[in-house]
Write an enzyme that holds these catalytic residues in place. Sequence first.
Site, mmCIF file in Angstrom:
data_model
loop_
_atom_site.group_PDB
_atom_site.id
_atom_site.type_symbol
_atom_site.label_atom_id
_atom_site.label_comp_id
_atom_site.label_asym_id
_atom_site.label_seq_id
_atom_site.Cartn_x
_atom_site.Cartn_y
_atom_site.Cartn_z
ATOM 1 N N VAL A 160 2.467 5.158 0.008
ATOM 2 C CA VAL A 160 2.172 6.492 0.665
ATOM 3 C C VAL A 160 1.938 7.497 -0.444
ATOM 4 C CG1 VAL A 160 3.818 8.209 1.754
ATOM 5 C CG2 VAL A 160 3.521 5.773 2.680
ATOM 6 N N ILE A 181 4.800 -1.108 2.883
ATOM 7 C CA ILE A 181 4.526 0.229 2.788
ATOM 8 C C ILE A 181 5.447 0.659 1.390
ATOM 9 C CG2 ILE A 181 5.036 2.592 3.552
ATOM 10 C CD1 ILE A 181 2.671 1.222 5.028
ATOM 11 N N LYS A 182 4.625 1.146 0.486
ATOM 12 C CA LYS A 182 5.303 1.585 -0.744
ATOM 13 C C LYS A 182 5.755 3.319 -0.690
ATOM 14 C CE LYS A 182 4.046 0.155 -4.904
ATOM 15 N NZ LYS A 182 3.073 -0.049 -6.124
ATOM 16 N N LEU A 183 6.809 3.343 -0.880
ATOM 17 C CA LEU A 183 7.551 4.715 -1.113
ATOM 18 C C LEU A 183 8.315 4.895 -2.283
ATOM 19 C CD1 LEU A 183 8.859 4.264 2.427
ATOM 20 C CD2 LEU A 183 7.517 6.198 2.119
ATOM 21 N N THR A 203 0.817 -1.156 -0.036
ATOM 22 C CA THR A 203 0.084 -0.081 0.138
ATOM 23 C C THR A 203 0.906 1.295 0.214
ATOM 24 O OG1 THR A 203 -1.748 -1.012 1.295
ATOM 25 C CG2 THR A 203 -1.654 1.322 1.469
#
EC number: 2.2.1.2
Length: 318
Positions: A97, A131-133, A95
């Site tokens: 950011v 967590i996608k950044l 998911t």
Amino acid sequence: MANTLEQLKSYTTIVADTGDIEAIKRYQPEDATTNPSLILKAAQIPEYSALIDNAIAWAKLQSTDIEQQIDDASDKLAVNIGVEILKLVPGRISTEVDARLSFDKEKSIAKAHKLVRLYQEAGVDKSRILIKLASTWEGICAAKELEQEGINCNLTLLFSFSQARACAEAGVYLISPFVGRILDWYKKDTGKDYDAVNDPGVVSVTEIYNYYKQHGYNTVVMGASFRNIGEIIELAGCDRLTIGPSLLEELANSQLAIQPKLVPTSTTVAVAEPLTEAQFRWEFNQDAMAVDKLAEGIRNFAIDQGKLEVMLKAKLAN
């Protein structure tokens, strides 16, 4: 003989690059990835209307300020979709950011904490979340801190070796080097066509994969953004590949026999001193393709995030 998708699954972990529940049911991937563009697309699917309604109702309970409600509804919707997907995949959901935070380490960390908290409130342990950044310097630094807290990250919009090296040195769990978007840039820049073996995106991921294995880095390499199944077949053996539904279907309908192309090396090379911020920025800036595609990717994700927020704002007003 097994179809090409089933053969590929014996060499590589397959991840579905979609928020579409039906596609995930059909192709049975290990993990799934989402991004603002895919969440926007998923929000148009009638089956998801209840998830949107839930996000709207929840956001209204959190604040009376409309801008805060939009922010909360957007985060809650992404998590709601992730929770549904996790009912179907045994592994993890990625998911993202908000892309507008790509140059703000502290706000990226705060947003990551919020997403993890929302998943935990929905009964999902952080071990099932990535967590996608964006792979900016700030995004990589945010990921380094999050990893130290036990929150695993997926560094996306990765187009250059310098980004990949910095991610490994930061101890990031997983990277998503883009293949098709690199090909797009070179085709436009040179006017040439490339076969799969010489595809600049395939060459880039192969170089990164080999560097990681030679240097003993544990960071997972997950090739992303494909234009054709030829690129995918040339990366058979990569740790993971995240593939959209249309190409998953093409692979499932193909009987082409494949062999692993990427094989981990047993030789370990001494690790160099980590890149400094100045070195990273200089090396990244030397790669015109990577500079163009990272900036474009952030802009486009921000545009789709904005479109999603317009839709949510209209629903919040009702």
